[in-house]
Design a protein around this motif. Structure first.
Motif, PDB file in Angstrom:
ATOM      1  N   GLN A 270      -5.721 -24.738  -1.333  1.00  6.53           N
ATOM      2  CA  GLN A 270      -6.855 -23.848  -1.095  1.00  6.53           C
ATOM      3  C   GLN A 270      -7.029 -23.523   0.381  1.00  6.53           C
ATOM      4  O   GLN A 270      -7.366 -22.395   0.748  1.00  6.53           O
ATOM      5  N   LEU A 271      -6.810 -24.496   1.241  1.00  6.96           N
ATOM      6  CA  LEU A 271      -6.869 -24.220   2.669  1.00  6.96           C
ATOM      7  C   LEU A 271      -5.805 -23.207   3.054  1.00  6.96           C
ATOM      8  O   LEU A 271      -6.083 -22.267   3.816  1.00  6.96           O
ATOM      9  N   LEU A 272      -4.602 -23.352   2.522  1.00  5.83           N
ATOM     10  CA  LEU A 272      -3.544 -22.392   2.819  1.00  5.83           C
ATOM     11  C   LEU A 272      -3.940 -20.996   2.345  1.00  5.83           C
ATOM     12  O   LEU A 272      -3.739 -19.999   3.069  1.00  5.83           O
ATOM     13  N   GLY A 273      -4.523 -20.903   1.155  1.00  2.38           N
ATOM     14  CA  GLY A 273      -4.988 -19.609   0.668  1.00  2.38           C
ATOM     15  C   GLY A 273      -6.059 -19.006   1.560  1.00  2.38           C
ATOM     16  O   GLY A 273      -6.074 -17.790   1.803  1.00  2.38           O
ATOM     17  N   GLN A 274      -6.970 -19.829   2.031  1.00  2.44           N
ATOM     18  CA  GLN A 274      -8.013 -19.367   2.943  1.00  2.44           C
ATOM     19  C   GLN A 274      -7.388 -18.794   4.221  1.00  2.44           C
ATOM     20  O   GLN A 274      -7.796 -17.732   4.703  1.00  2.44           O
ATOM     21  N   LEU A 275      -6.412 -19.483   4.753  1.00  2.23           N
ATOM     22  CA  LEU A 275      -5.763 -19.036   5.990  1.00  2.23           C
ATOM     23  C   LEU A 275      -4.989 -17.742   5.787  1.00  2.23           C
ATOM     24  O   LEU A 275      -4.898 -16.912   6.699  1.00  2.23           O
ATOM     25  N   GLN A 276      -4.437 -17.560   4.614  1.00  2.00           N
ATOM     26  CA  GLN A 276      -3.586 -16.407   4.376  1.00  2.00           C
ATOM     27  C   GLN A 276      -4.339 -15.160   3.947  1.00  2.00           C
ATOM     28  O   GLN A 276      -3.855 -14.043   4.184  1.00  2.00           O
ATOM     29  N   SER A 277      -5.528 -15.320   3.329  1.00  2.00           N
ATOM     30  CA  SER A 277      -6.145 -14.156   2.702  1.00  2.00           C
ATOM     31  C   SER A 277      -7.615 -13.918   3.004  1.00  2.00           C
ATOM     32  O   SER A 277      -8.150 -12.874   2.618  1.00  2.00           O
ATOM     33  N   ASP A 278      -8.283 -14.850   3.664  1.00  2.00           N
ATOM     34  CA  ASP A 278      -9.711 -14.651   3.928  1.00  2.00           C
ATOM     35  C   ASP A 278      -9.900 -13.926   5.257  1.00  2.00           C
ATOM     36  O   ASP A 278      -9.557 -14.471   6.317  1.00  2.00           O
ATOM     37  N   PRO A 279     -10.432 -12.705   5.253  1.00  2.00           N
ATOM     38  CA  PRO A 279     -10.550 -11.934   6.496  1.00  2.00           C
ATOM     39  C   PRO A 279     -11.376 -12.627   7.569  1.00  2.00           C
ATOM     40  O   PRO A 279     -11.025 -12.567   8.753  1.00  2.00           O
ATOM     41  N   ALA A 280     -12.485 -13.261   7.172  1.00  2.00           N
ATOM     42  CA  ALA A 280     -13.342 -13.916   8.164  1.00  2.00           C
ATOM     43  C   ALA A 280     -12.604 -15.054   8.851  1.00  2.00           C
ATOM     44  O   ALA A 280     -12.711 -15.246  10.075  1.00  2.00           O
ATOM     45  N   THR A 281     -11.842 -15.826   8.071  1.00  2.00           N
ATOM     46  CA  THR A 281     -11.076 -16.928   8.651  1.00  2.00           C
ATOM     47  C   THR A 281      -9.998 -16.403   9.582  1.00  2.00           C
ATOM     48  O   THR A 281      -9.792 -16.927  10.691  1.00  2.00           O
ATOM     49  N   ILE A 282      -9.302 -15.369   9.167  1.00  2.00           N
ATOM     50  CA  ILE A 282      -8.237 -14.776   9.980  1.00  2.00           C
ATOM     51  C   ILE A 282      -8.795 -14.271  11.304  1.00  2.00           C
ATOM     52  O   ILE A 282      -8.221 -14.513  12.377  1.00  2.00           O
ATOM     53  N   THR A 283      -9.934 -13.581  11.245  1.00  2.00           N
ATOM     54  CA  THR A 283     -10.554 -13.063  12.466  1.00  2.00           C
ATOM     55  C   THR A 283     -11.000 -14.190  13.382  1.00  2.00           C
ATOM     56  O   THR A 283     -10.761 -14.165  14.587  1.00  2.00           O
ATOM     57  N   THR A 284     -11.646 -15.204  12.796  1.00  2.00           N
ATOM     58  CA  THR A 284     -12.159 -16.312  13.599  1.00  2.00           C
ATOM     59  C   THR A 284     -11.031 -17.072  14.276  1.00  2.00           C
ATOM     60  O   THR A 284     -11.133 -17.453  15.450  1.00  2.00           O
ATOM     61  N   LEU A 285      -9.936 -17.305  13.561  1.00  2.00           N
ATOM     62  CA  LEU A 285      -8.811 -18.027  14.164  1.00  2.00           C
ATOM     63  C   LEU A 285      -8.178 -17.226  15.296  1.00  2.00           C
ATOM     64  O   LEU A 285      -7.623 -17.809  16.230  1.00  2.00           O
ATOM     65  N   GLY A 286      -8.283 -15.914  15.227  1.00  2.00           N
ATOM     66  CA  GLY A 286      -7.789 -15.093  16.331  1.00  2.00           C
ATOM     67  C   GLY A 286      -8.569 -15.301  17.605  1.00  2.00           C
ATOM     68  O   GLY A 286      -8.102 -14.933  18.695  1.00  2.00           O
ATOM     69  N   GLN A 287      -9.764 -15.890  17.472  1.00  2.00           N
ATOM     70  CA  GLN A 287     -10.620 -16.144  18.633  1.00  2.00           C
ATOM     71  C   GLN A 287     -10.667 -17.627  18.993  1.00  2.00           C
ATOM     72  O   GLN A 287     -11.397 -18.031  19.897  1.00  2.00           O
ATOM     73  N   ALA A 288      -9.873 -18.431  18.304  1.00  2.00           N
ATOM     74  CA  ALA A 288      -9.989 -19.883  18.449  1.00  2.00           C
ATOM     75  C   ALA A 288      -9.295 -20.399  19.698  1.00  2.00           C
ATOM     76  O   ALA A 288      -8.152 -20.049  19.984  1.00  2.00           O
ATOM     77  N   VAL A 364       0.290 -25.303   8.968  1.00  2.00           N
ATOM     78  CA  VAL A 364       0.467 -25.397  10.425  1.00  2.00           C
ATOM     79  C   VAL A 364       1.060 -24.112  10.971  1.00  2.00           C
ATOM     80  O   VAL A 364       0.588 -23.575  11.990  1.00  2.00           O
ATOM     81  N   ALA A 365       2.082 -23.575  10.315  1.00  2.00           N
ATOM     82  CA  ALA A 365       2.717 -22.345  10.790  1.00  2.00           C
ATOM     83  C   ALA A 365       1.746 -21.177  10.781  1.00  2.00           C
ATOM     84  O   ALA A 365       1.734 -20.355  11.716  1.00  2.00           O
ATOM     85  N   THR A 366       0.908 -21.093   9.743  1.00  2.00           N
ATOM     86  CA  THR A 366      -0.057 -19.991   9.654  1.00  2.00           C
ATOM     87  C   THR A 366      -1.109 -20.105  10.744  1.00  2.00           C
ATOM     88  O   THR A 366      -1.475 -19.106  11.383  1.00  2.00           O
ATOM     89  N   ALA A 371      -3.411 -18.259  15.738  1.00  2.00           N
ATOM     90  CA  ALA A 371      -4.032 -18.753  16.982  1.00  2.00           C
ATOM     91  C   ALA A 371      -2.963 -19.421  17.848  1.00  2.00           C
ATOM     92  O   ALA A 371      -2.964 -20.645  18.020  1.00  2.00           O
ATOM     93  N   PRO A 372      -2.042 -18.633  18.398  1.00  2.00           N
ATOM     94  CA  PRO A 372      -0.892 -19.227  19.100  1.00  2.00           C
ATOM     95  C   PRO A 372      -1.246 -20.019  20.343  1.00  2.00           C
ATOM     96  O   PRO A 372      -0.465 -20.874  20.767  1.00  2.00           O
ATOM     97  N   GLN A 373      -2.406 -19.739  20.943  1.00  2.00           N
ATOM     98  CA  GLN A 373      -2.788 -20.430  22.175  1.00  2.00           C
ATOM     99  C   GLN A 373      -3.745 -21.589  21.945  1.00  2.00           C
ATOM    100  O   GLN A 373      -4.125 -22.277  22.896  1.00  2.00           O
ATOM    101  N   ALA A 374      -4.154 -21.810  20.707  1.00  2.00           N
ATOM    102  CA  ALA A 374      -5.187 -22.814  20.433  1.00  2.00           C
ATOM    103  C   ALA A 374      -4.648 -24.231  20.524  1.00  2.00           C
ATOM    104  O   ALA A 374      -3.481 -24.493  20.236  1.00  2.00           O
TER     105      ALA A 374
END
Length: 466
Positions: A270-288, A364-366, A371-374
């Protein structure tokens, strides 16, 4: 793969019936009580997660408003007795420089604001001014003029917003007649942001100067399950909150925001699914800037409860499932049902733990892609059961298998070894709520347990070799 979940149900013939009864008391009996309590504590959260293929927002359209580079701001204006500023006419003040004056008694009459840098095509900056005798004027944007010239009218207040630009915020502050520098926050000159009003209305006071800056949004993002969510800790004392309070005390992290995206009941899939498909999570991780992950416990718990639901012919999607399972486990003959279900429980838990091993590298890869700099910190699972308890041998092998995957050398993240911290703890306060003698079988960390998990984050290290 080696067996990771094992209950020895073979009784040596010479031990006889007495030994068999003792076995049930020590293993199956405790397992029955343990599952009874777990069903009441966890099943709603587990199956809310297990039975959802994705988050509610996973089918929303993802609009890419993320800037590809640094965004800045520049502005120019019209000041009483000075005209267009700065000089020469047409130049801009680069944010957060001051536009206007202090100590000269001159009003700011109008201004233009625009973004600089690699600005997405649909992004911009909008602003609205409150002008003497006119009130709030219309919203303008992207370098258009707001205010007046040649009318001798003061700007009294302003609101500024970013539009279509994820990952950034606009901050601004100013100098107002008779009030000085505003806003004052904690006895210091602070900032307002994102559409808040700066200045005054109804007091006939001029805005004399303004400073504006664009701040890249940075978050500490927590991912995982109910432990990361903070379940069973005193409000505000979960390890995520404690770690966040530590982070914002570090220079450069003062504007760091907390995004706790943990979901009680989540498994690794479920965590993997959240990382791959949830827009809010994807956006937030881009700012992490910092990410923590705590997941894996439900890979052990969820298949146990799911298998028991099937064994007792219950519907795990029913809103009454927790009560139904508790009732079933309390019935005469429940021990026999559990004993018969043990091989399936073992198979399903082994499969779920194996699935963790498949999911984990993808998780981990996702995260690293988003968030490559996090800075990433991952917790190992602790065992809530004493090593002296018969149930320790039931659950610990599965926990250790998951921890081995988490502690992969060279994975490129720091590991908070919570398992070892809990196992070697010498303090007097209990770290988990689980206690046979008080009847509390909640295996979540206590507030003291969350404190130790937080300390483990401070001590987290990159694992390069065994």
């Amino acid at each position: 793969m080696a067996t990771v979940f094992s209950i020895n149900t073979q009784i040596e013939p010479e031990k006889g019936t007495k030994m068999k009864k003792s076995f049930f008391k020590s293993i199956t009996g405790r397992f029955l009580i343990f599952l009874l309590m777990l069903s009441m504590i966890f099943s709603t959260g587990v199956f809310a997660a297990v039975n959802s293929d994705s988050n509610e927002s996973s089918h929303d359209t993802i609009i890419d408003t993320q800037a590809n580079g640094d965004i800045g701001v520049q502005y120019r204006g019209h000041v009483q007795n000075k005209g267009d500023v700065p000089l020469p006419v047409g130049n801009f003040v680069t944010g957060p420089g001051e536009l206007g004056s202090q100590g000269e008694g001159l009003r700011l009459e109008g201004l233009r604001i625009e973004l600089t840098g690699t600005v997405p095509s649909d992004a911009g900056i909008s602003y609205q001014v409150h002008v003497q005798n006119k009130g709030w004027m219309g919203v303008v944007e992207n370098g258009n003029f707001a205010g007046t010239t040649g009318e001798g009218l003061r700007i009294e207040a302003i609101k500024i917003n970013l539009t279509g630009l994820d990952g950034y915020e606009v901050y601004y502050r100013g100098h107002v007649q008779n009030k000085g520098n505003i806003p004052v926050i904690d006895d210091a000159w602070g900032w307002v942001k994102n559409g808040a009003e700066l200045g005054t209305t109804g007091e006939s006071l001029r805005l004399e100067s303004i400073e504006i800056k664009i701040v890249k949004t940075e978050t500490y993002t927590a991912l995982g399950d109910s432990i990361a969510y903070g379940m069973s800790a005193t409000p505000g004392s979960g390890y995520v909150n404690l770690f966040y309070n530590d982070l914002i005390g570090v220079s450069g992290n003062e504007d760091l925001t907390l995004a706790n995206l943990a979901v009680p009941g989540y498994t690794s899939s479920q965590l993997l699914g959240q990382l791959q498909s949830d827009p809010a999570t994807i956006t937030t991780l881009g700012q992490a800037k910092v990410i923590t992950v705590s997941v894996g416990g439900n890979n052990i718990l969820a298949p146990v409860i799911a298998t028991l639901a099937a064994a007792f012919q219950l519907d795990p999607t029913s809103p009454t499932f927790p009560t139904d399972l508790a009732t079933a486990l309390a019935q005469p003959g429940a021990k026999d049902v559990i004993t018969a279900a043990m091989p399936t429980i073992q198979t399903n838990v082994t499969a779920s733990v194996t699935q963790f091993g498949t999911d984990w590298p993808q998780i981990v890869a996702t995260i690293k892609t988003l968030a490559p700099q996090a800075d990433i910190v991952v917790t190992t699972l602790y065992d809530p059961i004493s090593s002296q308890d018969p149930l320790f041998a039931v659950f610990d092998p599965a926990i250790q298998t998951i921890n081995t995957a988490i502690k992969t050398p060279g994975a490129g993240y720091r590991v908070a070894d919570v398992y070892t911290a809990f196992a070697t703890y010498q303090g007097s306060e209990p770290l988990v709520n689980f206690n046979w003698y008080t009847g509390n079988l909640d295996p979540h960390p206590t507030t003291a347990g969350h404190e130790l998990i937080y300390q483990s984050h401070l001590n987290a290290v990159v694992i390069n070799s065994y």
